[in-house]
Design an enzyme around this catalytic site. Structure first.
Site, PDB file in Angstrom:
ATOM      1  N   SER A   1     -13.042  38.309 -15.757  1.00  0.00           N
ATOM      2  CA  SER A   1     -13.002  38.563 -17.184  1.00  0.00           C
ATOM      3  C   SER A   1     -11.967  37.704 -17.918  1.00  0.00           C
ATOM      4  CB  SER A   1     -12.668  40.042 -17.430  1.00  0.00           C
ATOM      5  OG  SER A   1     -11.392  40.361 -16.896  1.00  0.00           O
TER       6      SER A   1
ATOM      7  N   LYS B   1      -3.984  36.807 -22.356  1.00  0.00           N
ATOM      8  CA  LYS B   1      -5.234  37.566 -22.334  1.00  0.00           C
ATOM      9  C   LYS B   1      -5.103  38.791 -23.232  1.00  0.00           C
ATOM     10  CE  LYS B   1      -8.534  39.563 -19.026  1.00  0.00           C
ATOM     11  NZ  LYS B   1      -8.822  39.825 -17.598  1.00  0.00           N
TER      12      LYS B   1
ATOM     13  N   SER C   1     -10.717  38.649 -11.472  1.00  0.00           N
ATOM     14  CA  SER C   1     -10.845  38.207 -12.859  1.00  0.00           C
ATOM     15  C   SER C   1      -9.974  37.022 -13.222  1.00  0.00           C
ATOM     16  CB  SER C   1     -10.537  39.375 -13.813  1.00  0.00           C
ATOM     17  OG  SER C   1     -11.503  40.382 -13.692  1.00  0.00           O
TER      18      SER C   1
END
Length: 523
Positions: A195, A120, A219
């Site tokens: 996210s 990420k 997330s």
């Protein structure tokens, strides 16, 4: 008929779950053939990491072949899916060649040898663009690896690239990135969640074998549910946060996104080694090889969850939750009882208070953390925060500044901290009785793109199932709970299991058993 559940707790307990009947099934001895139908759902292990590792060490394939296969998959699919924001192809090819040389020489590069990973983009990788999905960090190249990335590299993992995210982790759709929008591999008209939507979409689309995400209020777990993969949020303090770009420091956790529970356990074992725990509360503890505690399907007993107690939190299956999601939770409860576990329905009176408390605390911490991005220390000198930050980030900075301002901090921030303590006491008390709590990971399956972008409050409410875990610092894992037909597409629904603090070994064992024994039903 309404699309949301309006089932009373007593109706759920007595009629939907049929708990008296299910407990009778669990207590009465079943005939051997019936046991086979209930338990042995999967003919073998589900770990892709283990299977690929075995093939590498047996000489059936090479790290370069594995890498090329995944790079080709990215080339074919990523223009439509948008999982990655940057790639490290040359560095990955060099690493794959080095791993093949080590294997040819009889050396073992590590438990993750040759495994392609996505990282990420709010987790630092040395000399690689790490933007947190924001224009203000568009030219940011960290001079160091985050500790979790160092652990992966030391174990032989190959970093393919950085995955997309909502800017600074602020969002639930991965539509708030400054660079591109990510779509759901199951239905490209829908969002992958957020996210960590880029990481979940990459694993679901088989662009990489595993990925890292970060979890501040769900997330990792919500995208895992939307994309039909496994997402683990460890106990707060188990893993180092060094190199993770802060959103809300008292909530942020790094965790794995994988295709199986066993793979999540392997990655967690690698990342939780003591050498990596410089800033962790567990830095003096011995590392745990979480994957070694997982039972093999061939050696699994008739009722592998016998003696385990579970509870459905009734506040998570009431009005506002899609009836198809409730059905998946009910089915999961039935499967658990068929495997010998006991499932109760309990009430956590403070559960509904967690969402507003979380957002007050999270935006307050964000307004402080993001003050460093001032176009002096970070960002272009000829630009400004108002130009480089996206709308959602600016909205949360303003809300956080207001909540911390003189005359308002007692009314908002202090009260939210008091609610946080209430929620923590409530959940940890329940976990003294139960081995795990059972909830949905999201109130609905994946929703359509742009459906929530104009309604921030609706997007916030999508985190209602996950934020309480972060308020308490508890571990939780999302596994596949089934599929539901929405319009013309089958969409996955995840089941969330919440465990005791630093109880990852038990939580992973339970999730692993559930995954193996329900594989045919959920897939």
């Amino acid at each position: 008929m309404s699309s949301t559940a309006a089932v009373l707790p007593c109706q759920l307990s007595a009629q939907v779950l049929g708990r008296d009947h299910l407990r009778g099934v669990a207590k009465n001895r079943l005939k051997p053939r019936q046991v086979q139908r209930h338990v042995f759902r999967c003919s073998g292990g589900l770990s892709v990491i283990r299977k690929v590792g075995d093939r590498l060490r047996q000489g059936d394939t090479t790290a370069q072949e594995i890498l090329s296969m995944h790079l080709e998959k990215i080339l074919v699919t990523d223009q439509a899916i948008g999982s990655f924001v940057s790639h490290q192809i040359d560095a990955a090819l060099l690493e794959a060649k080095q791993i093949d040389k080590q294997l040819s020489a009889g050396l073992d590069p590590g438990p993750l040898a040759g495994i392609p990973f996505g990282i990420k983009d709010n987790i630092c990788v040395s000399k690689v663009p790490s933007t947190a999905g924001s224009r203000i960090l568009e030219t940011h190249y960290p001079p160091f690896d985050s500790h979790v990335v160092s652990a992966l590299k030391a174990s032989g993992a190959i970093i393919l690239g950085k995955t997309n995210l909502d800017e600074f982790g602020m969002g639930s759709t991965t539509e708030n990135s400054a660079f591109r929008v990510t779509r759901n591999p199951w239905d490209r008209r829908r969002v992958p969640g957020g996210s960590s939507g880029g990481s979940a979409a990459a694993v679901a689309q088989h662009q990489c074998i595993a990925a890292l995400g970060s979890d501040t209020g769900g997330s990792i777990r919500q995208p895992a549910s939307f994309c039909g993969v496994v997402g683990l949020k460890p106990t707060f303090g188990l893993l180092s946060r060094h190199g993770l770009m802060s959103y809300a420091s008292s909530f942020d956790c790094i965790g794995p996104v994988t295709s199986s529970v066993e793979d999540a356990a392997i990655v967690l074992s690698v990342m939780s080694t003591p050498a990596q725990q410089i800033d962790s509360t567990m830095q003096m503890a011995l590392s745990s090889l979480y994957h070694e505690h997982l039972p093999d399907i061939e050696r699994m007993r008739t009722w592998p969850l016998l003696g385990r107690r579970f509870a459905i939190v009734k506040e998570t299956i009431g009005p506002g939750v899609d009836i198809s999601v409730v059905d998946c939770i009910v089915t999961a409860a039935r499967d658990i009882e068929k495997l010998g576990g006991v499932v109760d329905v309990i009430s956590c009176p403070s559960f509904h208070l967690g969402l507003p408390a979380y957002y007050i605390l999270a935006v307050s911490e964000a307004s402080s953390n993001l003050a460093r991005y001032d176009n002096i220390r970070f960002g272009a000198a000829d630009s400004s925060r108002s130009e480089d930050f996206g709308d959602e980030v600016k909205r949360r900075i303003l809300m956080g500044s207001y909540a911390l301002s003189a005359g308002h901090s007692d009314s908002y921030y202090k009260r939210a901290q008091e609610v946080r303590s209430m929620v923590e006491v409530d959940l940890t008390t329940k976990l003294k009785t139960y081995d795990a709590l059972l909830t949905p990971a999201a109130p609905t399956p994946a929703y359509r793109a742009n459906e929530k972008t104009e309604d921030p409050l609706a997007m916030f409410s999508g985190d209602m199932m996950t934020v309480n875990v972060n308020l308490c610092g508890l571990p939780a894992i999302v596994v596949r709970g089934g599929k539901v037909l929405v319009e013309d597409k089958l969409l996955p629904v995840g089941v969330q299991l919440i465990g005791r603090p630093f109880g990852e070994a038990t939580l992973l064992e339970i999730a692993h058993i559930f995954e193996l024994c329900t594989w045919n039903n959920t897939n």
